[in-house]
Design a protein around this motif. Structure first.
Motif, PDB file in Angstrom:
ATOM      1  N   ALA A 216       0.833  -1.203   0.000  1.00 18.40           N
ATOM      2  CA  ALA A 216       0.000   0.000   0.000  1.00 18.40           C
ATOM      3  C   ALA A 216       0.870   1.257   0.000  1.00 18.40           C
ATOM      4  O   ALA A 216       0.614   2.206  -0.742  1.00 18.40           O
ATOM      5  CB  ALA A 216      -0.925  -0.003   1.207  1.00 18.40           C
ATOM      6  N   PHE A 217       1.914   1.258   0.812  1.00 16.55           N
ATOM      7  CA  PHE A 217       2.833   2.399   0.880  1.00 16.55           C
ATOM      8  C   PHE A 217       3.509   2.641  -0.469  1.00 16.55           C
ATOM      9  O   PHE A 217       3.571   3.780  -0.947  1.00 16.55           O
ATOM     10  CB  PHE A 217       3.880   2.154   1.968  1.00 16.55           C
ATOM     11  CG  PHE A 217       4.902   3.234   2.070  1.00 16.55           C
ATOM     12  CD1 PHE A 217       4.597   4.446   2.670  1.00 16.55           C
ATOM     13  CD2 PHE A 217       6.182   3.049   1.565  1.00 16.55           C
ATOM     14  CE1 PHE A 217       5.546   5.451   2.768  1.00 16.55           C
ATOM     15  CE2 PHE A 217       7.129   4.040   1.657  1.00 16.55           C
ATOM     16  CZ  PHE A 217       6.822   5.253   2.253  1.00 16.55           C
TER      17      PHE A 217
ATOM     18  N   VAL B 143       1.062   4.149  -3.015  1.00 13.09           N
ATOM     19  CA  VAL B 143       0.803   5.566  -2.740  1.00 13.09           C
ATOM     20  C   VAL B 143       2.002   6.419  -3.173  1.00 13.09           C
ATOM     21  O   VAL B 143       1.831   7.465  -3.803  1.00 13.09           O
ATOM     22  CB  VAL B 143       0.465   5.785  -1.248  1.00 13.09           C
ATOM     23  CG1 VAL B 143       0.483   7.254  -0.886  1.00 13.09           C
ATOM     24  CG2 VAL B 143      -0.891   5.172  -0.934  1.00 13.09           C
TER      25      VAL B 143
ATOM     26  N   VAL C 240       2.044   6.622  -7.056  1.00 11.23           N
ATOM     27  CA  VAL C 240       1.012   7.521  -7.588  1.00 11.23           C
ATOM     28  C   VAL C 240       1.391   8.976  -7.317  1.00 11.23           C
ATOM     29  O   VAL C 240       1.257   9.840  -8.191  1.00 11.23           O
ATOM     30  CB  VAL C 240      -0.377   7.179  -7.008  1.00 11.23           C
ATOM     31  CG1 VAL C 240      -1.410   8.225  -7.382  1.00 11.23           C
ATOM     32  CG2 VAL C 240      -0.820   5.805  -7.476  1.00 11.23           C
ATOM     33  N   PHE C 241       1.882   9.244  -6.116  1.00  3.18           N
ATOM     34  CA  PHE C 241       2.305  10.605  -5.770  1.00  3.18           C
ATOM     35  C   PHE C 241       3.445  11.069  -6.674  1.00  3.18           C
ATOM     36  O   PHE C 241       3.418  12.194  -7.197  1.00  3.18           O
ATOM     37  CB  PHE C 241       2.733  10.654  -4.297  1.00  3.18           C
ATOM     38  CG  PHE C 241       3.129  12.020  -3.840  1.00  3.18           C
ATOM     39  CD1 PHE C 241       2.170  12.954  -3.508  1.00  3.18           C
ATOM     40  CD2 PHE C 241       4.465  12.380  -3.741  1.00  3.18           C
ATOM     41  CE1 PHE C 241       2.521  14.224  -3.084  1.00  3.18           C
ATOM     42  CE2 PHE C 241       4.833  13.639  -3.324  1.00  3.18           C
ATOM     43  CZ  PHE C 241       3.862  14.571  -2.993  1.00  3.18           C
TER      44      PHE C 241
ATOM     45  N   LEU D 235      -5.700  10.482  -4.412  1.00  3.44           N
ATOM     46  CA  LEU D 235      -5.026  10.171  -3.150  1.00  3.44           C
ATOM     47  C   LEU D 235      -5.713  10.876  -1.984  1.00  3.44           C
ATOM     48  O   LEU D 235      -5.900  10.291  -0.914  1.00  3.44           O
ATOM     49  CB  LEU D 235      -3.556  10.571  -3.206  1.00  3.44           C
ATOM     50  CG  LEU D 235      -2.627   9.672  -4.014  1.00  3.44           C
ATOM     51  CD1 LEU D 235      -1.215  10.237  -4.011  1.00  3.44           C
ATOM     52  CD2 LEU D 235      -2.634   8.260  -3.478  1.00  3.44           C
TER      53      LEU D 235
ATOM     54  N   GLY E  95      -8.863   9.077  -1.139  1.00  4.45           N
ATOM     55  CA  GLY E  95      -8.533   7.849  -0.417  1.00  4.45           C
ATOM     56  C   GLY E  95      -8.177   8.108   1.039  1.00  4.45           C
ATOM     57  O   GLY E  95      -8.637   7.401   1.941  1.00  4.45           O
ATOM     58  N   VAL E  96      -7.378   9.141   1.279  1.00  9.81           N
ATOM     59  CA  VAL E  96      -7.025   9.498   2.654  1.00  9.81           C
ATOM     60  C   VAL E  96      -8.282   9.908   3.420  1.00  9.81           C
ATOM     61  O   VAL E  96      -8.471   9.523   4.584  1.00  9.81           O
ATOM     62  CB  VAL E  96      -5.968  10.625   2.682  1.00  9.81           C
ATOM     63  CG1 VAL E  96      -5.812  11.198   4.073  1.00  9.81           C
ATOM     64  CG2 VAL E  96      -4.632  10.110   2.167  1.00  9.81           C
TER      65      VAL E  96
END
Length: 94
Positions: A27-28, A31, A34-35, A53, A56-57
């Motif tokens: 998952a990390f 993320v 994508v960032f 993102l 999602g957060v």
């Protein structure tokens, strides 16, 4: 005062949702990827990726709000605000 140490394989928050079986490292990395793509691409596509993102957060924050302490809540709200501001700046600044 001894700190409660938990195994890295133990769940951070109990649950059986769709993300319960996803390893935290995966998952990390997703993320971060994508960032990074959003920052490199910039423009409307980068804003959409950062917006995704942020959504999602926000969803994860709302789902875990009751079990998080005040410091954890504040940190996640700050991250949400930074993502939203970055997405908006990509749309508004050319």
């Amino acid at each position: 005062m001894a700190r409660d140490r938990r195994s890295s394989r133990q769940q951070m928050l109990a649950g059986s949702g769709p993300l319960a079986k996803v390893p935290p490292v995966v998952a990390f990395l997703v993320v971060i990827a994508v960032f990074a793509v959003a920052i490199v691409v910039r423009g409307p596509l980068g804003a959409v990726l950062l917006g995704a993102l942020a959504i999602g957060v926000g969803v994860l924050l709302s789902a875990t709000w009751g079990v998080l302490g005040p410091a954890a809540r504040a940190g996640r709200v700050v991250i949400l605000c930074v993502l939203a501001a970055a997405a908006l700046s990509m749309l508004l600044v050319r």
